[in-house]
Design a protein around this motif. Structure first.
Motif, PDB file in Angstrom:
ATOM      1  N   LEU A  80      18.836  11.503  17.764  1.00 37.85           N
ATOM      2  CA  LEU A  80      18.174  12.777  17.509  1.00 37.85           C
ATOM      3  C   LEU A  80      18.683  13.707  16.085  1.00 37.85           C
ATOM      4  O   LEU A  80      17.537  14.215  15.407  1.00 37.85           O
ATOM      5  N   PRO A  81      19.960  14.129  16.025  1.00 33.01           N
ATOM      6  CA  PRO A  81      20.313  14.860  14.951  1.00 33.01           C
ATOM      7  C   PRO A  81      19.793  14.164  13.482  1.00 33.01           C
ATOM      8  O   PRO A  81      19.386  14.873  12.538  1.00 33.01           O
ATOM      9  N   PHE A  82      19.908  12.770  13.458  1.00 31.86           N
ATOM     10  CA  PHE A  82      19.580  11.930  12.267  1.00 31.86           C
ATOM     11  C   PHE A  82      18.409  11.880  11.973  1.00 31.86           C
ATOM     12  O   PHE A  82      17.869  11.957  10.860  1.00 31.86           O
TER      13      PHE A  82
ATOM     14  N   ALA B   5      33.559   5.416  24.717  1.00 32.02           N
ATOM     15  CA  ALA B   5      32.609   5.438  23.656  1.00 32.02           C
ATOM     16  C   ALA B   5      31.418   6.257  23.939  1.00 32.02           C
ATOM     17  O   ALA B   5      30.972   6.991  23.071  1.00 32.02           O
ATOM     18  N   ASN B   6      30.988   6.075  25.353  1.00 34.96           N
ATOM     19  CA  ASN B   6      29.850   7.099  25.728  1.00 34.96           C
ATOM     20  C   ASN B   6      30.303   8.273  25.707  1.00 34.96           C
ATOM     21  O   ASN B   6      29.311   9.216  25.241  1.00 34.96           O
ATOM     22  N   VAL B   7      31.282   8.950  25.907  1.00 38.97           N
ATOM     23  CA  VAL B   7      31.615  10.197  26.224  1.00 38.97           C
ATOM     24  C   VAL B   7      31.725  10.873  24.606  1.00 38.97           C
ATOM     25  O   VAL B   7      31.369  11.874  24.333  1.00 38.97           O
ATOM     26  N   LEU B   8      32.636  10.103  23.985  1.00 36.03           N
ATOM     27  CA  LEU B   8      32.748  10.576  22.462  1.00 36.03           C
ATOM     28  C   LEU B   8      31.313  10.432  21.699  1.00 36.03           C
ATOM     29  O   LEU B   8      31.059  11.731  20.989  1.00 36.03           O
ATOM     30  N   PHE B   9      30.529   9.634  21.895  1.00 34.35           N
ATOM     31  CA  PHE B   9      29.201   9.735  21.201  1.00 34.35           C
ATOM     32  C   PHE B   9      28.411  10.802  21.663  1.00 34.35           C
ATOM     33  O   PHE B   9      27.622  11.437  21.023  1.00 34.35           O
TER      34      PHE B   9
ATOM     35  N   TYR C 296      26.959  18.141  19.777  1.00 38.22           N
ATOM     36  CA  TYR C 296      27.393  19.166  18.777  1.00 38.22           C
ATOM     37  C   TYR C 296      26.337  19.323  17.570  1.00 38.22           C
ATOM     38  O   TYR C 296      26.107  20.023  16.879  1.00 38.22           O
ATOM     39  N   MET C 297      26.169  17.888  17.007  1.00 35.48           N
ATOM     40  CA  MET C 297      25.275  17.673  15.801  1.00 35.48           C
ATOM     41  C   MET C 297      23.940  18.413  16.037  1.00 35.48           C
ATOM     42  O   MET C 297      23.262  18.864  15.117  1.00 35.48           O
TER      43      MET C 297
END
Length: 689
Positions: free
Chosen positions: A622-624, A672-676, A682-683
């Motif tokens: 979504l941010p991109f 990986a899921n949590v970090l992304f 945030y973005m």
């Protein structure tokens, strides 16, 4: 590049793989866990010194032959084939073709790596007893004691043909020509493989010219289709070329066509099509210039009636929207969701078709060789489709989210939403909700549908490949850690008769790591009290390890071990063929049996993290998506590929950490899921909504 850079690159790649493997193998071998990743060799370490890391108590079962360190090494594929033929003709009773086995029991052990000339892994043992037994002469038994013993460990890869293909790809034109010449009269298959690789050196570079000739007329006639249309057409042409050159390689290696025909037919065919299209495009351009007045009249007439067509199209769209009964609060939600589902359907169909075509090129030769019926192939792809959806849904959701909002931005619809006072958070809500629904459905499919469909896929693929289908009940552990000071080895376990076949019991000293007795029998059945051994022998060893007492088992003999039939009744399945509950129970069982469970534990937690990947991909897209602006759908596809590759890199790193025990399995599967997700939120909060 094909003659110099690519061979050296393949050589360096294989060397790097070997270096990574050899540097991590010592961490993979854990105490009181059977390590069976080597070909024809099992390694068991009883304990590890916490201060020095040295192994205390090493058990090795070696089925490769009597002496592996002194075997000559084949340096070329042709020599490897000759060496394999010589080994097959050998009369050595302890060769891998026979059922002989060397058992090495040592007090201490350690690994060492020799980097040059090639990466080699050596096992250094101290106070080692080597037990050699000829199955054709059970009364013959040899024991050798060595204060220090050194043996080279094999590579994980045991597929000779795969090694040959890789080594061919590491050769230049001159070396390939020499290999083909050497094998021309002795080994036709090796000659064909070398000739195919030789022709590839010239055919693939020439394909650049072919694609240039073919792309010129297609680019001229495809101007109105835009970048997305041109990109899709390019993928289709590359895919067609890939299918043709792979089929040509299979036919050439099998000897059905010559290597020249197999490798050059795709180039000639596409070049002919390109030349034809160039001539036709030139002729059409001349005709258009000659009739420009008529074309201008037609264009004005078309422009005159176009508004009416647009109004009709708008009416049709409104009619479709009115019929589309989607449970969302507003018309905007239905509109955004409809556009998203259209793109998602297109992406899923495209990726599934690509997956099936690539897979079909892999099995096409087997279909012809084994005369597989159409209904078998149809059933295979019917069950494989669930696996394809499981793999492709997350990346398809990522692409669809980026493309959908990219198109809305390009058409100024996102600007219209903002002007109407609608926040981008609200615009994105229907896709987030849909991604959540898809995550739930993915979990249900992963835990209830895929275990069965994956079993059927494996059975049908074995049938297509001509392999004998082995039931899961017969795929059992060969090695079993006993509940006392002993190790059990067996060929198979029959649930109905509660019987082990070709079973060996290695009993160890209570305080020292050495054999005190070895029991062997063709069959051992459970009679409700103990295990009854039939048609075998027992051999007891003295304190010095060299003196033995041989006792044949001529009548049924009951021996009392702590294991019960249910301890051997565990079916061995791959994690993707088990539900979450079945995998959890299986992990508990194999931990008690002496097998490593870190990798399986990671797989178990991945069954909970993988389904929610669709929601994570939506959040990160979504941010991109809102920053794409008017750059179009093709730009969104490019961003999706970059994000997808970056995610898989992070996912693979954390997964590997969990499999080798450096991270808890739960953290490894979800990191990986949590970090992304954190990065995505945030973005998104920093996007002007």
């Amino acid at each position: 590049r094909m003659n110099i850079v690519l061979p050296r690159g393949n050589e360096q790649l294989n060397s790097l793989k070997a270096e990574i493997y050899t540097s991590s193998i010592e961490k993979e071998i854990k105490p009181r866990v059977f390590y069976e990743e080597f070909s024809d060799l099992m390694l068991y370490v009883n304990d590890v010194d916490p201060r020095t890391g040295a192994w205390k108590g090493v058990f090795v079962a070696d089925s490769r032959g009597e002496d592996n360190s002194e075997q000559p090494t084949a340096t070329t594929p042709h020599q490897a084939v000759i060496a394999a033929e010589s080994a097959a003709k050998s009369d050595n009773p302890l060769s891998p073709q026979a059922s002989g086995q060397r058992i090495i029991v040592a007090q201490n052990g350690a690994l060492s790596i020799v980097p040059k000339p090639t990466k080699q892994i050596w096992l250094n043992l101290t106070t080692a007893f080597t037990h050699v037994w000829d199955p054709r002469k059970p009364d013959r038994y040899d024991i050798n004691k060595n204060i220090a013993q050194r043996m080279r460990l094999p590579d994980k890869v045991s597929d000779t043909s795969a090694q040959a293909i890789r080594s061919f790809r590491e050769m230049n034109v001159r070396e390939l020509a020499e290999q083909a010449q050497m094998a021309k009269k002795t080994d036709l298959e090796t000659y064909n493989r070398a000739s195919v690789e030789l022709q590839k050196k010239f055919a693939i570079p020439f394909a650049c010219i072919v694609f240039g000739v073919l792309g010129l007329p297609l680019g001229i006639t495809n101007r109105r289709g835009g970048k997305s249309s041109g990109f899709s057409l390019s993928i289709a042409i590359i895919l067609a070329y890939y299918v043709m050159i792979n089929n040509g390689e299979h036919l050439a290696v099998s000897g059905k066509v010559s290597p020249v025909v197999g490798m050059w037919t795709p180039n000639i065919l596409l070049l002919g099509i390109g030349i034809y299209l160039v001539i036709r495009a030139n002729r059409d351009a001349g005709a258009q210039r000659a009739d420009r007045t008529w074309l201008q009249r037609f264009t004005r007439l078309f422009r005159k009636h176009r508004p009416e067509a647009s109004e009709g199209a708008d009416d049709d769209e409104r009619a479709i929207l009115s019929r589309l009964d989607v449970t969302f609060p507003s018309l905007m939600d239905r509109y955004v969701l409809r556009e998203f589902l259209k793109v998602l359907s297109l992406v899923l169909i495209s990726t599934a078709a690509l997956f099936i075509i690539v897979d079909y090129t892999d099995i096409s030769g087997d279909l012809r060789t084994h005369h597989i019926a159409f209904h078998t192939v149809f059933a295979y792809y019917r069950f494989l489709l669930f696996q394809i959806l499981n793999y492709t849904v997350p990346i398809s959701v990522l692409v669809s989210t980026l493309v959908t909002f990219g198109m809305l931005s390009k058409n100024n619809e996102v600007t219209a939403f903002k002007a109407s006072g609608i926040s981008l958070y609200r615009v994105a809500l229907p896709i987030i909700v849909m991604a959540g629904v898809m995550s739930v459905l993915s979990y249900l499919m992963l835990d209830f549908v895929l275990p069965y469909s994956n079993q059927r896929v494996e059975q049908l693929r074995n049938k297509i490949k001509g392999k004998k289908t082995v039931s899961s009940a017969q795929q059992q552990k060969l090695w079993f850690l006993g509940k006392g000071r002993y190790i059990i080895n067996f060929l198979s376990y029959d649930r109905n008769t509660k019987q082990l076949s070709q079973v060996s019991i290695f009993e160890l000293h209570p305080t020292e790591f050495r054999l005190t007795r070895r029991v062997y029998a063709n069959h051992a059945r459970w009679d409700g009290i103990g295990w009854v051994f039939e048609n075998g022998w027992m051999r007891s060893f003295g304190d010095d390890g060299s003196t033995t007492v041989y006792t044949p088992i001529t009548t049924a003999l009951r021996l009392y071990y702590s294991e019960k039939p249910e301890d051997f009744a565990t079916e061995v399945k791959s994690p993707d063929q088990m539900t979450l509950g079945q995998l959890r129970d299986y992990i508990t069982t194999i931990k008690k049996s002496g097998y490593a469970a870190e990798e399986l534990s990671v797989k178990m937690y991945q069954k909970t993290s993988w389904p929610f990947l669709s929601l994570v991909m939506t959040l990160i897209a979504l941010p991109f998506a809102f920053k794409i602006g008017k750059r179009g759908a093709l730009y969104g596809v490019g961003i999706a590929l970059v994000l997808g590759i970056f995610y898989w890199m992070v996912f693979a790193i954390f997964t590997k950490f969990g499999e080798v025990g450096n991270l808890p399995a739960l953290l490894s599967a979800w990191s990986a899921n949590v970090l992304f997700s954190i990065a995505a939120v945030y973005m998104f909060l920093n996007v002007e909504t």
